[in-house]
Motif scaffolding. Structure first.
Motif, PDB file in Angstrom:
ATOM      1  N   ILE A 164       0.863  -1.178   0.000  1.00  0.00           N
ATOM      2  CA  ILE A 164       0.000   0.000   0.000  1.00  0.00           C
ATOM      3  C   ILE A 164       0.897   1.225   0.000  1.00  0.00           C
ATOM      4  CG2 ILE A 164      -1.815   1.268   1.202  1.00  0.00           C
ATOM      5  CD1 ILE A 164      -2.628  -1.339   2.544  1.00  0.00           C
ATOM      6  N   SER A 165       0.658   2.130  -0.944  1.00  0.00           N
ATOM      7  CA  SER A 165       1.435   3.353  -1.056  1.00  0.00           C
ATOM      8  C   SER A 165       0.531   4.499  -1.457  1.00  0.00           C
ATOM      9  CB  SER A 165       2.538   3.208  -2.111  1.00  0.00           C
ATOM     10  OG  SER A 165       3.392   2.146  -1.812  1.00  0.00           O
ATOM     11  N   VAL A 166       0.977   5.730  -1.180  1.00  0.00           N
ATOM     12  CA  VAL A 166       0.249   6.933  -1.576  1.00  0.00           C
ATOM     13  C   VAL A 166       1.114   7.713  -2.555  1.00  0.00           C
ATOM     14  CG1 VAL A 166      -0.824   9.070  -0.789  1.00  0.00           C
ATOM     15  CG2 VAL A 166      -0.893   7.044   0.660  1.00  0.00           C
ATOM     16  N   TYR A 167       0.508   8.129  -3.673  1.00  0.00           N
ATOM     17  CA  TYR A 167       1.193   8.892  -4.712  1.00  0.00           C
ATOM     18  C   TYR A 167       0.458  10.201  -4.951  1.00  0.00           C
ATOM     19  CZ  TYR A 167       3.608   4.553  -5.815  1.00  0.00           C
ATOM     20  OH  TYR A 167       4.363   3.421  -5.742  1.00  0.00           O
ATOM     21  N   ASP A 168       1.207  11.223  -5.387  1.00  0.00           N
ATOM     22  CA  ASP A 168       0.540  12.444  -5.825  1.00  0.00           C
ATOM     23  C   ASP A 168       0.181  12.294  -7.302  1.00  0.00           C
ATOM     24  OD1 ASP A 168       2.870  12.943  -7.302  1.00  0.00           O
ATOM     25  OD2 ASP A 168       3.553  14.570  -6.000  1.00  0.00           O
ATOM     26  N   VAL A 169      -0.471  13.288  -7.881  1.00  0.00           N
ATOM     27  CA  VAL A 169      -0.929  13.172  -9.268  1.00  0.00           C
ATOM     28  C   VAL A 169       0.221  13.197 -10.271  1.00  0.00           C
ATOM     29  CG1 VAL A 169      -3.244  14.056  -8.868  1.00  0.00           C
ATOM     30  CG2 VAL A 169      -1.393  15.644  -9.401  1.00  0.00           C
ATOM     31  N   TYR A 170       1.413  13.546  -9.814  1.00  0.00           N
ATOM     32  CA  TYR A 170       2.588  13.539 -10.694  1.00  0.00           C
ATOM     33  C   TYR A 170       3.321  12.206 -10.669  1.00  0.00           C
ATOM     34  CZ  TYR A 170       1.588  18.474 -10.526  1.00  0.00           C
ATOM     35  OH  TYR A 170       0.949  19.686 -10.590  1.00  0.00           O
ATOM     36  N   LEU A 225      -0.129  18.338   1.845  1.00  0.00           N
ATOM     37  CA  LEU A 225      -0.728  19.570   1.364  1.00  0.00           C
ATOM     38  C   LEU A 225      -2.048  19.285   0.664  1.00  0.00           C
ATOM     39  CD1 LEU A 225       2.480  21.180  -0.181  1.00  0.00           C
ATOM     40  CD2 LEU A 225       1.441  21.693   2.034  1.00  0.00           C
ATOM     41  N   SER A 226      -2.845  20.314   0.472  1.00  0.00           N
ATOM     42  CA  SER A 226      -4.082  20.161  -0.290  1.00  0.00           C
ATOM     43  C   SER A 226      -3.753  19.668  -1.689  1.00  0.00           C
ATOM     44  CB  SER A 226      -4.808  21.505  -0.391  1.00  0.00           C
ATOM     45  OG  SER A 226      -5.262  21.923   0.866  1.00  0.00           O
ATOM     46  N   GLY A 227      -4.570  18.767  -2.207  1.00  0.00           N
ATOM     47  CA  GLY A 227      -4.338  18.232  -3.540  1.00  0.00           C
ATOM     48  C   GLY A 227      -5.031  16.896  -3.733  1.00  0.00           C
ATOM     49  N   VAL A 228      -4.749  16.281  -4.865  1.00  0.00           N
ATOM     50  CA  VAL A 228      -5.317  14.978  -5.201  1.00  0.00           C
ATOM     51  C   VAL A 228      -4.237  13.926  -5.013  1.00  0.00           C
ATOM     52  CG1 VAL A 228      -6.357  13.587  -7.025  1.00  0.00           C
ATOM     53  CG2 VAL A 228      -6.945  16.008  -6.814  1.00  0.00           C
ATOM     54  N   TYR A 229      -4.608  12.831  -4.368  1.00  0.00           N
ATOM     55  CA  TYR A 229      -3.676  11.751  -4.085  1.00  0.00           C
ATOM     56  C   TYR A 229      -4.291  10.422  -4.497  1.00  0.00           C
ATOM     57  CZ  TYR A 229      -1.278  15.304  -1.443  1.00  0.00           C
ATOM     58  OH  TYR A 229      -0.625  16.451  -1.098  1.00  0.00           O
TER      59      TYR A 229
END
Length: 108
Positions: A49-55, A85-89
């Motif tokens: 399980i990992s979390v990525y940003d939209v980039y 930070l605020s954003g999509v993940y």
């Protein structure tokens, strides 16, 4: 065989692995977000399980993510998103041969 052509139906093989989840809530998230998840009971759920940003940059792994098992093959995935930070993940979950991506929006 029809004429010189051979017709082949695509064969879908079920390997017994499944992974499913409900939409995340609350959206947008402020401090934490969670989702009900269900998997087959052939193995434990926490393969990867990992979390990525939209980039596509990996933000974190299992450090702030937990799965509270409710039954043998279901639980609640919780992510403490209070430090991002605020954003999509995107929370990427791999279980056996299946992968699932949970889209999360954080707004402070």
């Amino acid at each position: 065989i029809i004429g010189n052509s051979i017709l082949v139906d695509e064969l879908n093989v079920f390997d017994g692995t499944y992974l499913w989840g409900s939409p995340p809530y609350p959206l947008p998230a402020k401090e934490k977000v969670q989702s009900f998840i269900y998997w087959d009971n052939s193995s434990d759920i926490a393969d990867d399980i990992s979390v990525y940003d939209v980039y596509g940059f990996r933000i974190e792994g299992n450090e702030r993510i937990s799965i509270d098992k409710q039954e043998l093959n279901s639980g609640i995935l919780k992510w403490d998103c209070s430090t991002v930070l605020s954003g999509v993940y995107l929370i990427y979950i791999k279980h056996g041969t299946k992968t699932w991506t949970l889209k999360v929006m954080v707004n402070r």
